[in-house]
Write a protein that holds these residues in place. Structure first.
Motif, PDB file in Angstrom:
ATOM      1  N   LEU A 117       0.796  -1.299   0.175  1.00 31.59           N
ATOM      2  CA  LEU A 117      -0.042  -0.080  -0.101  1.00 31.59           C
ATOM      3  C   LEU A 117       0.989   1.278   0.017  1.00 31.59           C
ATOM      4  O   LEU A 117       0.549   2.275  -0.567  1.00 31.59           O
ATOM      5  N   LEU A 118       1.984   1.199   0.734  1.00 32.02           N
ATOM      6  CA  LEU A 118       2.848   2.466   0.695  1.00 32.02           C
ATOM      7  C   LEU A 118       3.474   2.715  -0.495  1.00 32.02           C
ATOM      8  O   LEU A 118       3.435   3.735  -1.180  1.00 32.02           O
ATOM      9  N   ILE A 119       3.963   1.674  -1.184  1.00 35.93           N
ATOM     10  CA  ILE A 119       4.536   1.852  -2.510  1.00 35.93           C
ATOM     11  C   ILE A 119       3.459   2.295  -3.520  1.00 35.93           C
ATOM     12  O   ILE A 119       3.657   3.161  -4.506  1.00 35.93           O
ATOM     13  N   TYR A 120       2.225   1.745  -3.433  1.00 33.04           N
ATOM     14  CA  TYR A 120       0.940   2.082  -4.390  1.00 33.04           C
ATOM     15  C   TYR A 120       0.774   3.585  -4.198  1.00 33.04           C
ATOM     16  O   TYR A 120       0.593   4.482  -4.947  1.00 33.04           O
ATOM     17  N   VAL A 121       1.073   4.060  -2.818  1.00 31.92           N
ATOM     18  CA  VAL A 121       0.679   5.832  -2.419  1.00 31.92           C
ATOM     19  C   VAL A 121       1.774   6.532  -2.769  1.00 31.92           C
ATOM     20  O   VAL A 121       1.588   7.576  -3.531  1.00 31.92           O
ATOM     21  N   LEU A 122       3.121   6.164  -2.736  1.00 36.19           N
ATOM     22  CA  LEU A 122       4.065   7.027  -3.078  1.00 36.19           C
ATOM     23  C   LEU A 122       4.522   6.848  -4.331  1.00 36.19           C
ATOM     24  O   LEU A 122       5.349   7.921  -5.007  1.00 36.19           O
ATOM     25  N   ALA A 123       4.392   5.798  -5.298  1.00 41.17           N
ATOM     26  CA  ALA A 123       4.755   5.781  -6.465  1.00 41.17           C
ATOM     27  C   ALA A 123       4.462   6.983  -7.371  1.00 41.17           C
ATOM     28  O   ALA A 123       5.429   7.371  -8.092  1.00 41.17           O
ATOM     29  N   PRO A 124       3.172   7.106  -7.470  1.00 43.23           N
ATOM     30  CA  PRO A 124       2.873   8.560  -8.446  1.00 43.23           C
ATOM     31  C   PRO A 124       3.667   9.767  -7.753  1.00 43.23           C
ATOM     32  O   PRO A 124       4.013  10.861  -8.661  1.00 43.23           O
ATOM     33  N   ILE A 126       6.453  10.446  -6.226  1.00 40.20           N
ATOM     34  CA  ILE A 126       7.605  10.557  -6.631  1.00 40.20           C
ATOM     35  C   ILE A 126       8.282  10.848  -8.170  1.00 40.20           C
ATOM     36  O   ILE A 126       9.137  11.488  -8.391  1.00 40.20           O
ATOM     37  N   ARG A 127       7.003  10.686  -8.937  1.00 44.55           N
ATOM     38  CA  ARG A 127       7.078  10.924 -10.358  1.00 44.55           C
ATOM     39  C   ARG A 127       6.374  12.201 -10.739  1.00 44.55           C
ATOM     40  O   ARG A 127       6.158  12.431 -11.999  1.00 44.55           O
ATOM     41  N   ASP A 128       6.017  13.043  -9.624  1.00 46.17           N
ATOM     42  CA  ASP A 128       5.492  14.120  -9.576  1.00 46.17           C
ATOM     43  C   ASP A 128       3.964  14.088 -10.685  1.00 46.17           C
ATOM     44  O   ASP A 128       3.709  14.778 -11.402  1.00 46.17           O
ATOM     45  N   ARG A 129       3.331  13.011 -10.294  1.00 47.16           N
ATOM     46  CA  ARG A 129       2.141  12.757 -10.981  1.00 47.16           C
ATOM     47  C   ARG A 129       1.113  12.836  -9.942  1.00 47.16           C
ATOM     48  O   ARG A 129       1.110  12.849  -8.818  1.00 47.16           O
ATOM     49  N   PRO A 130      -0.398  12.887 -10.463  1.00 49.19           N
ATOM     50  CA  PRO A 130      -1.589  13.135  -9.336  1.00 49.19           C
ATOM     51  C   PRO A 130      -1.503  11.511  -8.524  1.00 49.19           C
ATOM     52  O   PRO A 130      -1.151  10.804  -9.026  1.00 49.19           O
ATOM     53  N   PRO A 131      -2.050  11.669  -7.328  1.00 46.35           N
ATOM     54  CA  PRO A 131      -2.250  10.536  -6.553  1.00 46.35           C
ATOM     55  C   PRO A 131      -2.811   9.507  -7.358  1.00 46.35           C
ATOM     56  O   PRO A 131      -3.794   9.716  -8.067  1.00 46.35           O
ATOM     57  N   ALA A 132      -2.534   8.349  -7.054  1.00 48.33           N
ATOM     58  CA  ALA A 132      -3.318   7.245  -7.564  1.00 48.33           C
ATOM     59  C   ALA A 132      -4.748   7.021  -6.995  1.00 48.33           C
ATOM     60  O   ALA A 132      -4.902   7.809  -5.947  1.00 48.33           O
ATOM     61  N   PRO A 133      -5.487   6.544  -7.830  1.00 53.70           N
ATOM     62  CA  PRO A 133      -7.000   6.271  -7.232  1.00 53.70           C
ATOM     63  C   PRO A 133      -7.020   5.685  -5.931  1.00 53.70           C
ATOM     64  O   PRO A 133      -6.526   4.651  -5.444  1.00 53.70           O
ATOM     65  N   ALA A 135      -5.751   6.681  -3.293  1.00 54.31           N
ATOM     66  CA  ALA A 135      -4.485   6.872  -2.570  1.00 54.31           C
ATOM     67  C   ALA A 135      -4.867   6.972  -1.018  1.00 54.31           C
ATOM     68  O   ALA A 135      -3.995   6.706  -0.218  1.00 54.31           O
ATOM     69  N   LYS A 136      -5.719   8.028  -0.710  1.00 61.71           N
ATOM     70  CA  LYS A 136      -5.752   8.676   0.497  1.00 61.71           C
ATOM     71  C   LYS A 136      -6.690   7.345   1.374  1.00 61.71           C
ATOM     72  O   LYS A 136      -5.894   6.961   2.677  1.00 61.71           O
ATOM     73  N   ALA A 137      -7.469   6.531   0.968  1.00 61.69           N
ATOM     74  CA  ALA A 137      -7.860   5.434   1.601  1.00 61.69           C
ATOM     75  C   ALA A 137      -6.754   4.411   2.005  1.00 61.69           C
ATOM     76  O   ALA A 137      -6.796   3.713   3.035  1.00 61.69           O
ATOM     77  N   ALA A 138      -5.911   4.208   0.710  1.00 61.78           N
ATOM     78  CA  ALA A 138      -5.039   3.242   0.965  1.00 61.78           C
ATOM     79  C   ALA A 138      -4.050   3.550   2.156  1.00 61.78           C
ATOM     80  O   ALA A 138      -3.416   2.521   2.858  1.00 61.78           O
ATOM     81  N   PHE A 139      -3.494   4.689   2.060  1.00 57.78           N
ATOM     82  CA  PHE A 139      -2.474   5.240   3.249  1.00 57.78           C
ATOM     83  C   PHE A 139      -3.201   5.099   4.473  1.00 57.78           C
ATOM     84  O   PHE A 139      -2.350   4.885   5.429  1.00 57.78           O
ATOM     85  N   TRP A 200       0.578  13.085   3.631  1.00 53.32           N
ATOM     86  CA  TRP A 200      -0.898  13.435   3.453  1.00 53.32           C
ATOM     87  C   TRP A 200      -0.979  14.953   2.611  1.00 53.32           C
ATOM     88  O   TRP A 200      -1.940  15.067   1.816  1.00 53.32           O
ATOM     89  N   THR A 201      -0.009  15.531   2.868  1.00 55.62           N
ATOM     90  CA  THR A 201       0.025  17.074   2.120  1.00 55.62           C
ATOM     91  C   THR A 201       0.058  16.748   0.614  1.00 55.62           C
ATOM     92  O   THR A 201      -0.764  17.397  -0.005  1.00 55.62           O
ATOM     93  N   SER A 202       0.912  15.723   0.070  1.00 63.08           N
ATOM     94  CA  SER A 202       0.967  15.448  -1.256  1.00 63.08           C
ATOM     95  C   SER A 202      -0.283  14.789  -1.934  1.00 63.08           C
ATOM     96  O   SER A 202      -0.530  15.142  -2.930  1.00 63.08           O
ATOM     97  N   LEU A 203      -0.847  14.198  -0.857  1.00 62.85           N
ATOM     98  CA  LEU A 203      -2.118  13.485  -1.419  1.00 62.85           C
ATOM     99  C   LEU A 203      -3.356  14.411  -1.470  1.00 62.85           C
ATOM    100  O   LEU A 203      -4.434  14.062  -2.393  1.00 62.85           O
TER     101      LEU A 203
END
Length: 205
Positions: A117-124, A126-133, A135-139, A200-203
């Motif tokens: 779950l952490l990798i799923y949240v952080l992967a987008p 670190i690539r400066d992309r919008p959060p994954a679908p 992502a807040k619930a996953a984190f 959380w701020t990034s999300l």
């Protein structure tokens, strides 16, 4: 105009003493502490996301390897027996099979799920992309699993038990024991590296 939600987004609560603060601006490598209990509230670091993903992948590999490799060998009377975590878990039967499920759940499945779950949240991020679908619930779910992730607790508990067992028989540490020892160090390092407020701020962006 700012609404109530915007005002709440600016607040941060100390996880130790529940004191509420308005979140200050904190530069990289600086830290914001709770004035009451001195808990670190905000500790942003550059490239922390990439480092966390690297550590998470490392721990995933260690968990998988430590599960199947021999954890220890016990020798007594000229007989030596090796056992892995999986061997121990599946050795139970009947009502004790519930214990086998608990062993796998708390020291293998839940820790691995948290890291995925952490990798799923952080992967987008670190690539400066919008959060994954979702992502807040996953984190949020990964944080709720934290008290139930006990791989490092299992390793420390086994170390204490093996010291006492050494008085009764010859105990030999297998590869999995050393993998768990490395796992404990990496888990502690990743927890110190993680700034949950920054995630959380990034999300929210």
């Amino acid at each position: 105009m700012r609404d109530a939600t915007d005002d709440l987004d600016d607040l941060i609560v100390c996880p130790t003493c529940d004191l509420v603060y308005r979140a200050p601006a904190v530069a990289a490598r600086e830290r914001a502490y709770c004035a009451r209990c001195h808990t670190v509230l905000i500790a942003p670091r550059r490239k922390a996301g990439k480092q966390l993903i690297a550590l998470a992948l490392t721990v995933l590999i260690l968990i998988a390897a430590a599960t199947v490799f021999p954890f220890l060998a016990i020798g007594a009377g000229g007989v030596r027996h090796e056992a892995s975590v999986l061997d121990t878990a599946f050795a139970f039967s009947g009502l004790l099979s519930v214990l086998a499920v608990a062993v796998l759940l708390f020291i293998v499945i839940i820790p691995a799920l948290r890291l995925i779950l952490l990798i799923y949240v952080l992967a987008p991020i670190i690539r400066d992309r919008p959060p994954a679908p979702h992502a807040k619930a996953a984190f949020r779910f990964s944080e709720e699993l934290l008290p139930w992730s006990m791989a490092e607790i299992f390793a420390l508990g086994c170390a204490v038990a093996l010291v006492k067992l050494s008085d009764l028989a010859e105990v030999f540490f297998g590869p999995a024991a050393w993998l768990f020892a490395a796992l404990v160090v990496i888990v502690v390092a990743s927890d110190r590296l993680m700034c949950r407020y920054s995630i959380w701020t990034s999300l929210k962006e």
